[in-house]
Design an enzyme around this catalytic site. Structure first.
Site, PDB file in Angstrom:
ATOM      1  N   GLY A 117       0.821  -1.197   0.000  1.00  0.00           N
ATOM      2  CA  GLY A 117       0.000   0.000   0.000  1.00  0.00           C
ATOM      3  C   GLY A 117       0.858   1.251   0.000  1.00  0.00           C
TER       4      GLY A 117
ATOM      5  CB  SER B   9      -6.011   0.784  13.181  1.00  0.00           C
ATOM      6  OG  SER B   9      -6.969   1.769  13.562  1.00  0.00           O
TER       7      SER B   9
ATOM      8  CE1 TYR C  37      -8.484  -0.685   8.749  1.00  0.00           C
ATOM      9  CE2 TYR C  37      -9.157   0.385  10.794  1.00  0.00           C
ATOM     10  CZ  TYR C  37      -8.234   0.213   9.773  1.00  0.00           C
ATOM     11  OH  TYR C  37      -7.066   0.942   9.784  1.00  0.00           O
TER      12      TYR C  37
ATOM     13  CB  ALA D 267     -12.909  -7.672  14.268  1.00  0.00           C
ATOM     14  CB  ALA D 268      -9.277  -7.190  10.363  1.00  0.00           C
ATOM     15  CE  LYS D 269      -5.538  -2.302   9.852  1.00  0.00           C
ATOM     16  NZ  LYS D 269      -4.334  -2.593   9.041  1.00  0.00           N
TER      17      LYS D 269
ATOM     18  CB  ILE E 278      -3.322   9.084   9.125  1.00  0.00           C
ATOM     19  CG1 ILE E 278      -2.830   8.068  10.157  1.00  0.00           C
ATOM     20  CG2 ILE E 278      -2.126   9.715   8.396  1.00  0.00           C
ATOM     21  CD1 ILE E 278      -2.098   6.890   9.548  1.00  0.00           C
TER      22      ILE E 278
END
Length: 262
Positions: free
Chosen positions: A18, A140, A154, A156-158, A187
């Site tokens: 990314g 995050s 998001y 939960a994934a982080k 950010i």
């Protein structure tokens, strides 16, 4: 120990996923400034010039995309010294848990957790064999401070990425590979500005009012503003450098004081 900060990563090969925009671009620029050879990945090549950076087009949310990056990088450069797993996004709809489908959950976990797991699995064997390497996962603050209305998958994934990163460090630090996590708060990126403009338009308010509404949703940012991408990149640049040789297994939060607990 004396270090030349402008050349401290000379001879190192670094991959930033990314890495074409936002914090990823700033991280790539920071590593490049420190003397590293930098490879960036994204689905599409950026329109602007990417001088001195190598580019691999790949969809890392799919197993074949991560394998393509591993194969191409190792074939071209022989090994990898620094892996920055920066890729991540949240594209799920607002409305809470009830509106989220299996596909919303699966695609978010693929992008924000499993892509990093697969890249680690691809590059770690050669790092362990060489007895050297640095892996940094960009997570995050939502991993511990979730915004349930729109970004629950998001978050939960982080959270999974943070826990995975800690567990991986326990396994490979003794083998010479440092594993770290950086958890930014909000950010200030181009996507952030576009997001604020959409909020302002839909709520018939100003961009500044939209900015304040987001900060209020986060519970406030004591620093009074989002982080600049370069500020996150500076932290990552330090952690990837020899100056941080004794750091492994830790999570570094850079959020302007947003998280209200220790």
């Amino acid at each position: 120990m004396d270090f030349n900060f402008e050349n401290e990563l000379a001879g190192k090969i670094a991959l930033v996923t990314g890495g074409t925009k936002g914090a990823g671009k700033a991280i790539a620029d920071r590593l490049l400034k420190a003397g590293a050879t930098v490879i960036i990945t994204a689905r599409n090549k950026p329109e602007e010039q990417i001088d001195r950076r190598h580019f691999i087009a790949a969809d890392l949310s799919k197993p074949e995309g991560t394998q393509q990056v591993v194969d191409q990088l190792l074939h071209q450069f022989g090994h990898l010294d620094i892996l920055i797993n920066n890729m991540g996004s949240s594209e799920t709809p607002g409305g809470g848990f009830a509106v989220l489908s299996d596909n919303d959950w699966e695609s978010t976990i693929q992008t924000n957790l499993l892509a990093a797991v697969r890249l680690d699995r691809g590059f770690l064997p050669s790092m362990v064999q060489r007895g050297a390497g640095v892996i940094i996962h960009i997570a995050s603050i939502q991993g511990r401070h979730p915004l349930y209305d729109a970004t629950l998958p998001y978050a939960a994934a982080k959270a999974g990425l943070i826990n995975y990163s800690k567990g991986l460090s326990k396994e490979v630090t003794a083998k010479g590979v440092r594993v770290l996590t950086v958890s930014p708060g909000w950010i200030n990126t181009e996507n952030t500005i576009k997001f604020l403009e959409r909020i302002a338009q839909s709520s018939n308010s100003s961009v500044e009012q939209a900015r304040q509404s987001v900060m209020d949703a986060l519970g406030g940012i004591p620093a009074g503003r989002p982080a600049e991408p370069e500020e996150v990149a500076e932290l990552v640049g330090f952690l990837a450098s020899p100056r941080a040789n004794y750091l492994s297994g830790s999570e570094f939060v850079i959020d302007g004081g947003t998280i209200p607990t220790i």
